[in-house]
Design a protein around this motif. Structure first.
Motif, PDB file in Angstrom:
ATOM      1  N   PHE A 209       1.208  -1.424  -0.384  1.00 42.93           N
ATOM      2  CA  PHE A 209       0.179   0.267  -0.233  1.00 42.93           C
ATOM      3  C   PHE A 209       1.008   0.917   0.315  1.00 42.93           C
ATOM      4  O   PHE A 209       2.030   1.380   0.141  1.00 42.93           O
ATOM      5  CB  PHE A 209      -0.682  -0.102   0.871  1.00 42.93           C
ATOM      6  CG  PHE A 209      -1.956  -0.992   1.585  1.00 42.93           C
ATOM      7  CD1 PHE A 209      -2.868  -1.306   0.020  1.00 42.93           C
ATOM      8  CD2 PHE A 209      -2.611  -1.320   2.109  1.00 42.93           C
ATOM      9  CE1 PHE A 209      -3.498  -1.663  -0.144  1.00 42.93           C
ATOM     10  CE2 PHE A 209      -3.382  -2.748   2.059  1.00 42.93           C
ATOM     11  CZ  PHE A 209      -4.548  -2.055   0.881  1.00 42.93           C
TER      12      PHE A 209
ATOM     13  N   ASP B 278      -3.339   4.252   0.969  1.00 43.80           N
ATOM     14  CA  ASP B 278      -3.982   3.843   1.080  1.00 43.80           C
ATOM     15  C   ASP B 278      -4.097   2.126   2.495  1.00 43.80           C
ATOM     16  O   ASP B 278      -5.269   2.023   2.702  1.00 43.80           O
ATOM     17  CB  ASP B 278      -3.720   2.143  -0.142  1.00 43.80           C
ATOM     18  CG  ASP B 278      -3.847   3.524  -1.095  1.00 43.80           C
ATOM     19  OD1 ASP B 278      -4.915   4.142  -1.483  1.00 43.80           O
ATOM     20  OD2 ASP B 278      -3.930   3.375  -2.528  1.00 43.80           O
TER      21      ASP B 278
ATOM     22  N   ARG C 255      -6.580  -5.841   0.292  1.00 43.40           N
ATOM     23  CA  ARG C 255      -6.322  -5.334  -1.173  1.00 43.40           C
ATOM     24  C   ARG C 255      -7.185  -4.963  -1.995  1.00 43.40           C
ATOM     25  O   ARG C 255      -8.411  -5.808  -1.958  1.00 43.40           O
ATOM     26  CB  ARG C 255      -5.037  -6.308  -1.416  1.00 43.40           C
ATOM     27  CG  ARG C 255      -6.141  -7.864  -1.729  1.00 43.40           C
ATOM     28  CD  ARG C 255      -4.601  -8.438  -1.681  1.00 43.40           C
ATOM     29  NE  ARG C 255      -5.563  -9.971  -1.680  1.00 43.40           N
ATOM     30  CZ  ARG C 255      -4.384 -11.076  -1.002  1.00 43.40           C
ATOM     31  NH1 ARG C 255      -3.358 -11.081  -1.162  1.00 43.40           N
ATOM     32  NH2 ARG C 255      -5.194 -12.145  -1.338  1.00 43.40           N
TER      33      ARG C 255
ATOM     34  N   ASN D 131      -2.377  -3.241  -3.716  1.00 43.81           N
ATOM     35  CA  ASN D 131      -0.956  -3.091  -2.943  1.00 43.81           C
ATOM     36  C   ASN D 131       0.036  -3.956  -3.821  1.00 43.81           C
ATOM     37  O   ASN D 131       0.495  -4.490  -2.999  1.00 43.81           O
ATOM     38  CB  ASN D 131      -1.850  -3.836  -1.292  1.00 43.81           C
ATOM     39  CG  ASN D 131      -1.951  -4.984  -1.805  1.00 43.81           C
ATOM     40  OD1 ASN D 131      -1.821  -5.631  -2.303  1.00 43.81           O
ATOM     41  ND2 ASN D 131      -1.497  -5.635  -0.374  1.00 43.81           N
TER      42      ASN D 131
END
Length: 693
Positions: free
Chosen positions: A459, A463, A470, A540
């Motif tokens: 990430f 995020d 994810r 991710n």
């Protein structure tokens, strides 16, 4: 006609006498040099290399000139179960090619084996579409070879992607966006220098080939960890400007970085090649001498050792393969101006024929004795998926290592309290002071630990605080790829939100994590775009996303009122604070019992008393007091509150001036805190405050 020429240097070397070609293929029966027109599509001449010396086929072409396009056809037995995959119907790329013509398109014309019967050769000729080398003009750079040029304690790494950094940058001319030249633009380097970055760490820039699986989905290996040309800068990042080549434009980038007093590091992949497993394409090494270049399985030499997860492993236990790697590294340092290297899946480089990792392996010895490479910055990714593949702290003195345990501890303390993956104050203190259990041996310094919260793999910082799970469906692997153990915290809402309370909490945690990183002992590494609040929408593992998912959005970056500008300014203030306080970037380990009058570090509870054994295993708040040497009356204080509620701290004796508070994002927050304080202070939840006495 070819004269015998010389077995060295390897590759295609231009001289006043023509072009000398030399190729290592000790198990081959013959090698043909194939010459093409300037487009690389039409073969014009095929000549056998006339000489064979110590495993090297060679010959001199008197009529050869710069710009000549060429490839090799290598003859020998087709015996996959014996490790031999020679096929003269495959035109092969010179592994020493300085410039590469063409692009692998994933078609079965590139397969060495018959796609319908892998036990047989593919008889169709692929010369028209194969990757080829172009003879490079003699290098004219008079600049000194690259070398580490930043004092270890002052280094701040910034990991970036050449294309993604500028593809959307409004201040970069449109024709240069996403290129080496675009990255060299003043508006880009101004931003990085303004942050306090000292060292640009570029994701792979050596020539790559995308995997057939990705090409079939109209994707590409955007990250670039699939190298096939270890001497050639990736042409996809070249602007194509007249009078330049990919190599000359990359060298100009290095010179522009050096002109700022900064370092340039590149991520390199010498652990595997783009030829993947036994079903992959034959582009270069596999067809040149498969049994020499790769680790093959002892039980069936048609199969490859796969300690990388990418299908194959280069065999650096072979002297000629080690030579290829060393020659490539010297080329990037001496000809292209690179100051250091980050080695992907570095344990593979130290594995012998038996597959066992050895920190004294030939590769490490060769680096240590090399008069050029030993002076460059050397950074290991200290893990692979082979036997005993996790080797954090086991690389030789002089090497730095990515410290994923630092990452997980910081995430665990700040984001996971009361949940799976939570970290305690003992772990935090250990990582905050550079992970001595891993690195304090053989004279290694605290700066050997490369500390990071986020990197390209995982990430982004934005995020990390916006997604619990994810969201990788765009990668075409049914969301099975990428880390499942992210230690993230979405602050109550999965993904974007307009809720001001959630936004405020995410901002607070962003600043606390960045502060923890930049105040820690060791070598800090920032991920490009984290200072701008860059999001990948929860992906991710965006390795195949060459689009707005990964390209940095610069909207508002130069508007002082924007969140991106405020966060960038906060990062810059922290880096400046780090420079101001030598104790925060000490290159020496803190002793348990320092000599009288020497600098010292004290760990205190919020009530001001020294931490006791039980305190390390519970709680979320502590004070870190850095006492300067007796000759300097100053001291620094870091107050850490990773808990969910405000904590009152008893201040050590003296008058303290607050220098930074992560709970207050305003650029003038430090000035508002300048009034001296004594007695106690309340630190809000999920916050760090820094003061000087």
């Amino acid at each position: 006609m070819l004269s015998p020429g010389s077995p060295f240097p390897l590759g295609a070397t231009l001289s006043p006498n023509g072009v000398n070609f030399a190729l290592v293929a000790p198990n081959a029966e013959a090698v043909e040099l194939c010459l093409f027109d300037g487009t690389g599509q039409h073969e014009q001449q095929r000549i056998r290399l006339p000489a064979f010396t110590d495993g090297v086929w060679h010959g001199l072409l008197p009529s050869g000139r710069a710009g000549l396009v060429y490839g090799f056809r290598v003859h020998g037995p087709w015996a996959p179960h014996a490790g031999q995959r020679f096929n003269p119907a495959r035109l092969l790329l010179d592994p020493y090619a300085r410039e590469i013509v063409g692009r692998y398109d994933g078609s079965d014309l590139f397969l060495g084996h018959d796609p319908a019967n892998p036990a047989q050769r593919n008889a169709r000729d692929n010369g028209a579409v194969a990757l080829k080398g172009r003879v490079a003009a003699a290098g004219g750079s008079s600049a000194a070879p690259g070398h580490a040029r930043i004092p270890a304690g002052e280094r701040v790494l910034y990991e970036l992607h050449v294309r993604g950094q500028t593809r959307l940058h409004p201040g970069v001319p449109a024709a240069l966006r996403g290129t080496y030249a675009g990255l060299a633009e003043s508006v880009v380097l101004d931003h990085l220098q303004g942050l306090g970055v000292t060292t640009l760490s570029l994701m792979p820039v050596q020539h790559r080939a995308d995997e057939q699986r990705l090409l079939a989905m109209d994707l590409s290996n955007y990250w670039g960890y699939n190298t096939i040309g270890w001497f050639a800068p990736e042409a996809r990042y070249w602007s194509g400007r007249a009078g330049t080549t990919p190599a000359s434009e990359f060298r100009a980038l290095a010179d522009a970085v050096h002109a700022r007093g900064m370092e340039l590091v590149i991520d390199v992949v010498y652990n595997h090649s783009a030829e993947t497993d036994e079903f992959g394409p034959t582009l270069s090494l596999r067809g040149i001498d498969n049994a020499l270049y790769y680790h093959l399985r002892a039980d069936d030499r048609a199969l490859y050792a796969n300690w990388t997860g990418c299908g194959n492993c280069l065999n650096l236990a072979e002297p000629r393969v080690l030579q290829l790697v060393m020659d490539s590294l010297r080329h990037w340092a001496c000809e292209l101006g690179v100051d250091g290297f980050r080695f992907d899946l570095a344990p593979v480089l130290g594995r012998g024929a038996n597959g066992i990792f050895d920190s004294r392996a030939p590769f490490f010895a060769a680096i240590a004795q090399d008069p050029v490479l030993s002076r460059t910055l050397l950074i290991a990714e200290p893990w692979d998926i082979g036997p005993g593949g996790y080797r954090l702290g086991e690389f030789p003195p002089g090497w730095l290592e990515w410290n994923d345990r630092y990452r997980d501890t910081q995430r665990g303390l700040w984001l996971r309290q009361g949940r799976e993956g939570a970290a305690g104050l003992g772990d935090f203190a250990h990582r905050f002071t550079a992970s001595s259990a891993q690195f304090a041996h053989q004279g290694r310094a605290p700066t050997a630990s490369v500390n990071f919260i986020t990197a390209h793999d995982g990430f982004t910082l934005h995020d990390l605080l916006s997604y619990e799970e994810r969201h990788n469906l765009a990668n075409g692997e049914n969301n099975r790829d990428g880390h499942a153990h992210n230690l993230s915290n979405n602050c109550g809402v999965e993904g974007p939100t307009d809720d001001p309370a959630v936004q405020a909490e995410r901002g607070r945690l962003q600043r606390a994590l960045i502060a923890a990183l930049l105040l820690s002992q060791g070598t800090p590494m920032l991920l490009a775009g984290d200072e701008l609040g860059h999001s990948q929408q929860g992906n991710n593992n965006a390795y195949c996303q060459d689009n707005e998912t990964t390209w940095l959005a610069w909207i508002g970056a130069h508007d002082p009122a924007s969140e991106a500008a405020r966060l960038s300014a906060f990062v810059a203030r922290l880096v400046a604070l780090r420079r101001e306080a030598p104790v925060l970037r000490s290159t020496r380990w803190w002793p348990a019992q320092p000599p009288e009058g020497a600098p010292d570090i004290h760990w205190l509870r919020p009530d001001g008393q020294p931490m006791q054994e039980a305190d390390w295993h519970g709680g979320t708040a502590l004070a870190i007091l850095f006492e300067a040497a007796a000759a300097d009356a100053g001291a620094w204080l870091v107050l850490v509150n990773a808990g969910p509620a405000a904590v009152s701290f008893a201040l050590p004796a003296g008058s303290w001036q607050w220098r930074l508070a992560t709970d207050d994002p305003a650029p003038d927050a430090a000035a508002a805190l300048q009034q001296p304080h004594a007695g106690t202070v309340e630190v809000p939840h999920s916050s760090i405050r820094i003061a000087r006495r």
